[in-house]
Scaffold this motif. Structure first.
Motif, PDB file in Angstrom:
ATOM      1  N   ALA A   1     -15.074  38.473  11.219  1.00 33.04           N
ATOM      2  CA  ALA A   1     -13.666  38.641  10.867  1.00 33.04           C
ATOM      3  C   ALA A   1     -13.469  38.958   9.394  1.00 33.04           C
ATOM      4  CB  ALA A   1     -12.893  37.376  11.240  1.00 33.04           C
ATOM      5  N   LEU A   2     -14.243  38.341   8.517  1.00 30.76           N
ATOM      6  CA  LEU A   2     -13.994  38.482   7.083  1.00 30.76           C
ATOM      7  C   LEU A   2     -14.206  39.904   6.583  1.00 30.76           C
ATOM      8  CD1 LEU A   2     -15.534  35.120   5.924  1.00 30.76           C
ATOM      9  CD2 LEU A   2     -13.241  35.897   5.324  1.00 30.76           C
ATOM     10  N   LEU A   3     -15.300  40.540   6.985  1.00 28.89           N
ATOM     11  CA  LEU A   3     -15.576  41.898   6.514  1.00 28.89           C
ATOM     12  C   LEU A   3     -14.647  42.925   7.145  1.00 28.89           C
ATOM     13  CD1 LEU A   3     -19.475  41.915   6.405  1.00 28.89           C
ATOM     14  CD2 LEU A   3     -17.947  42.249   4.451  1.00 28.89           C
ATOM     15  N   ASP A   4     -14.176  42.650   8.355  1.00 30.25           N
ATOM     16  CA  ASP A   4     -13.346  43.642   9.044  1.00 30.25           C
ATOM     17  C   ASP A   4     -11.865  43.471   8.758  1.00 30.25           C
ATOM     18  OD1 ASP A   4     -13.410  45.843  11.224  1.00 30.25           O
ATOM     19  OD2 ASP A   4     -11.840  44.476  11.900  1.00 30.25           O
ATOM     20  N   MET A   5     -11.344  42.257   8.915  1.00 33.70           N
ATOM     21  CA  MET A   5      -9.907  42.013   8.751  1.00 33.70           C
ATOM     22  C   MET A   5      -9.584  41.113   7.572  1.00 33.70           C
ATOM     23  SD  MET A   5      -8.636  41.766  12.714  1.00 33.70           S
ATOM     24  CE  MET A   5     -10.085  40.874  13.277  1.00 33.70           C
ATOM     25  N   GLY A   6     -10.429  40.126   7.312  1.00 30.88           N
ATOM     26  CA  GLY A   6     -10.164  39.218   6.214  1.00 30.88           C
ATOM     27  C   GLY A   6     -10.155  39.889   4.861  1.00 30.88           C
ATOM     28  N   ILE A   7     -10.798  41.041   4.773  1.00 32.97           N
ATOM     29  CA  ILE A   7     -10.816  41.766   3.501  1.00 32.97           C
ATOM     30  C   ILE A   7      -9.410  42.188   3.071  1.00 32.97           C
ATOM     31  CG2 ILE A   7     -11.201  44.059   4.523  1.00 32.97           C
ATOM     32  CD1 ILE A   7     -13.202  44.576   2.212  1.00 32.97           C
ATOM     33  N   TYR A   8      -8.490  42.353   4.025  1.00 34.29           N
ATOM     34  CA  TYR A   8      -7.130  42.764   3.671  1.00 34.29           C
ATOM     35  C   TYR A   8      -6.355  41.638   2.967  1.00 34.29           C
ATOM     36  CZ  TYR A   8      -7.541  47.124   6.318  1.00 34.29           C
ATOM     37  OH  TYR A   8      -7.915  48.366   6.770  1.00 34.29           O
ATOM     38  N   PRO A   9      -6.292  40.430   3.515  1.00 38.95           N
ATOM     39  CA  PRO A   9      -5.648  39.355   2.750  1.00 38.95           C
ATOM     40  C   PRO A   9      -6.336  39.085   1.413  1.00 38.95           C
ATOM     41  CG  PRO A   9      -5.884  38.714   5.051  1.00 38.95           C
ATOM     42  CD  PRO A   9      -6.649  39.989   4.883  1.00 38.95           C
ATOM     43  N   ILE A  10      -7.675  39.151   1.394  1.00 35.26           N
ATOM     44  CA  ILE A  10      -8.402  38.859   0.157  1.00 35.26           C
ATOM     45  C   ILE A  10      -8.111  39.920  -0.904  1.00 35.26           C
ATOM     46  CG2 ILE A  10     -10.704  38.674  -0.850  1.00 35.26           C
ATOM     47  CD1 ILE A  10     -11.578  37.400   1.847  1.00 35.26           C
ATOM     48  N   GLN A  11      -8.055  41.189  -0.494  1.00 37.25           N
ATOM     49  CA  GLN A  11      -7.770  42.227  -1.492  1.00 37.25           C
ATOM     50  C   GLN A  11      -6.332  42.138  -1.994  1.00 37.25           C
ATOM     51  OE1 GLN A  11      -5.878  45.289  -1.631  1.00 37.25           O
ATOM     52  NE2 GLN A  11      -4.803  44.812   0.280  1.00 37.25           N
ATOM     53  N   LEU A  12      -5.400  41.721  -1.141  1.00 37.85           N
ATOM     54  CA  LEU A  12      -4.021  41.551  -1.609  1.00 37.85           C
ATOM     55  C   LEU A  12      -3.955  40.449  -2.664  1.00 37.85           C
ATOM     56  CD1 LEU A  12      -0.985  42.233  -1.388  1.00 37.85           C
ATOM     57  CD2 LEU A  12      -0.823  40.416   0.331  1.00 37.85           C
ATOM     58  N   ASP A  13      -4.615  39.344  -2.400  1.00 39.34           N
ATOM     59  CA  ASP A  13      -4.651  38.261  -3.368  1.00 39.34           C
ATOM     60  C   ASP A  13      -5.307  38.721  -4.668  1.00 39.34           C
ATOM     61  OD1 ASP A  13      -4.300  35.394  -4.033  1.00 39.34           O
ATOM     62  OD2 ASP A  13      -6.496  35.395  -4.065  1.00 39.34           O
ATOM     63  N   SER A  14      -6.362  39.522  -4.546  1.00 36.38           N
ATOM     64  CA  SER A  14      -7.036  40.060  -5.730  1.00 36.38           C
ATOM     65  C   SER A  14      -6.106  40.983  -6.505  1.00 36.38           C
ATOM     66  CB  SER A  14      -8.300  40.813  -5.309  1.00 36.38           C
ATOM     67  OG  SER A  14      -8.928  41.426  -6.407  1.00 36.38           O
ATOM     68  N   MET A  15      -5.363  41.826  -5.820  1.00 37.03           N
ATOM     69  CA  MET A  15      -4.431  42.737  -6.474  1.00 37.03           C
ATOM     70  C   MET A  15      -3.374  41.968  -7.267  1.00 37.03           C
ATOM     71  SD  MET A  15      -1.886  45.606  -4.761  1.00 37.03           S
ATOM     72  CE  MET A  15      -0.429  44.568  -4.561  1.00 37.03           C
ATOM     73  N   VAL A  16      -2.918  40.853  -6.709  1.00 38.16           N
ATOM     74  CA  VAL A  16      -1.822  40.102  -7.315  1.00 38.16           C
ATOM     75  C   VAL A  16      -2.315  39.108  -8.361  1.00 38.16           C
ATOM     76  CG1 VAL A  16       0.065  38.487  -6.836  1.00 38.16           C
ATOM     77  CG2 VAL A  16      -0.398  40.363  -5.244  1.00 38.16           C
ATOM     78  N   ARG A  17      -3.407  38.385  -8.036  1.00 43.62           N
ATOM     79  CA  ARG A  17      -3.810  37.249  -8.866  1.00 43.62           C
ATOM     80  C   ARG A  17      -5.189  37.396  -9.503  1.00 43.62           C
ATOM     81  NH1 ARG A  17      -2.488  31.558  -6.131  1.00 43.62           N
ATOM     82  NH2 ARG A  17      -1.971  31.035  -8.311  1.00 43.62           N
ATOM     83  N   GLY A  18      -5.922  38.447  -9.116  1.00 44.20           N
ATOM     84  CA  GLY A  18      -7.261  38.618  -9.655  1.00 44.20           C
ATOM     85  C   GLY A  18      -8.295  37.819  -8.887  1.00 44.20           C
TER      86      GLY A  18
END
Length: 344
Positions: free
Chosen positions: A191-208
């Protein structure tokens, strides 16, 4: 207090001086077809060739999408002199080897997400691209959509105040299949590499990059991650809450909350749509933004293709919106999350 109007960012519209690149698509699966359609419908780019391990599949794909050349081997596509940029649409477990071959052939590369199955492999790809002087970009299409560009402007303008937390989820109820890509460790399943990467990248975009995080999750019978929840500590405010699953279809919702206001991104948050900007006063008026371009769902893959062409025309080697360093950092977060739950 909310702004009187929302910002008007510079979108990645076609025909704004970007070069017309000749694209080769490596792979003939579902996402390859969506990408081909989006590029042909919404960009000035040229899909010149397709490559597959099967000559029959390559010719069938070419016929379906009106592509001039079909190659029955991966190397034939990579070495095609009429191809400027290779879009790699194969399973993640193949990205490193295919990306290195395309880079060695002097091609620019748009790699379907994730760039690789580990941060170490991503660093290898980045180093090779920098040494070869070619452009390399992960196909994190959400970053190039109009809504992400407007949200980015709002964040830079400080409209939300101090960012306190990000909540984002993306999960699908996928039928267990030990032979399917999502369940095979060798192909980069989970799940993490396929779908979880989307929430994680959003958090990275906003908070680093998070300062630290803890992960709770579970595994499939094949040992890949079936579901995961990350609590990401950024040292300020509350932890971000990032959720993904192969077992449960979740709302695909996202919230960015600040000390002054919040952004609620329309579901599913990772595709073109819109958002609501609301002050923290419960009864105050809100502002709703809806994508005005008419490009919906997987038509939104077109934005990243035009962005890549623009960046190549500017002489860049990486995306300023989603840099190599950030791409590697996100994969390092996924590496650690998978380690914490014991995923293969």
């Amino acid at each position: 207090m909310l702004p009187a109007s929302l910002p008007e960012p510079v979108l990645f519209r076609p025909g704004q001086g970007e070069p017309v690149l000749r694209w080769g698509i490596l792979g003939t699966g579902w996402i390859a077809g969506e990408f081909a359609h989006a590029v042909q419908a919404h960009t000035a780019q040229k899909v010149a060739a397709v490559g597959s391990r099967s000559d029959e599949r390559a010719r069938q794909f070419a016929g379906q999408h009106g592509i001039d050349r079909a190659h029955g081997t991966e190397d034939a596509l990579i070495e095609d002199p009429g191809v400027d940029v290779v879009y790699v649409a194969s399973p993640p477990g193949e990205h490193l080897a295919q990306g290195l071959r395309a880079i060695a052939a002097g091609k620019h590369v748009l790699m379907e997400k994730p760039l690789a199955t580990s941060a170490a492999d991503a660093r290898t790809l980045v180093a090779a691209a920098r040494a070869a002087g070619v452009f390399l970009m992960e196909a994190m299409w959400s970053r190039y959509q109009p809504q992400a560009l407007v949200i980015g402007e709002l964040l830079r303008d400080g409209v939300l105040g101090d960012i306190r937390t990000v909540h984002a989820d993306l999960g699908q109820a996928v039928a267990p299949d030990p032979h399917g890509r999502l369940f095979r460790p060798d192909l980069g399943g989970g799940a993490l590499l396929d779908m979880g990467i989307y929430p994680i990248q959003l958090d990275s975009m906003v908070r680093g990059t998070p300062r630290s995080f803890v992960t709770s999750g579970g595994l499939t019978s094949t040992g890949v991650d079936a579901h995961a929840i990350l609590l990401a500590d950024h040292g300020t405010g509350e932890p971000s809450v990032l959720t993904t699953s192969l077992q449960t279809r979740t709302p695909a919702a996202a919230l960015i909350a600040g000390s002054e206001a919040r952004i609620e991104i329309a579901t599913p948050f990772h595709v073109p749509g819109g958002f609501r900007l609301a002050p923290n006063d419960y009864l105050a008026e809100t502002i709703t933004w809806t994508d005005p371009t008419g490009i919906t769902f997987f038509g939104g893959l077109s934005w990243e293709a035009t962005a890549l062409a623009r960046y190549v025309g500017e002489g860049r080697q990486e995306s300023p919106l989603h840099t190599h360093d950030e791409t590697v950092s996100i994969l390092a977060t996924i590496d650690e999350a998978r380690r914490q739950i014991g995923a293969r």
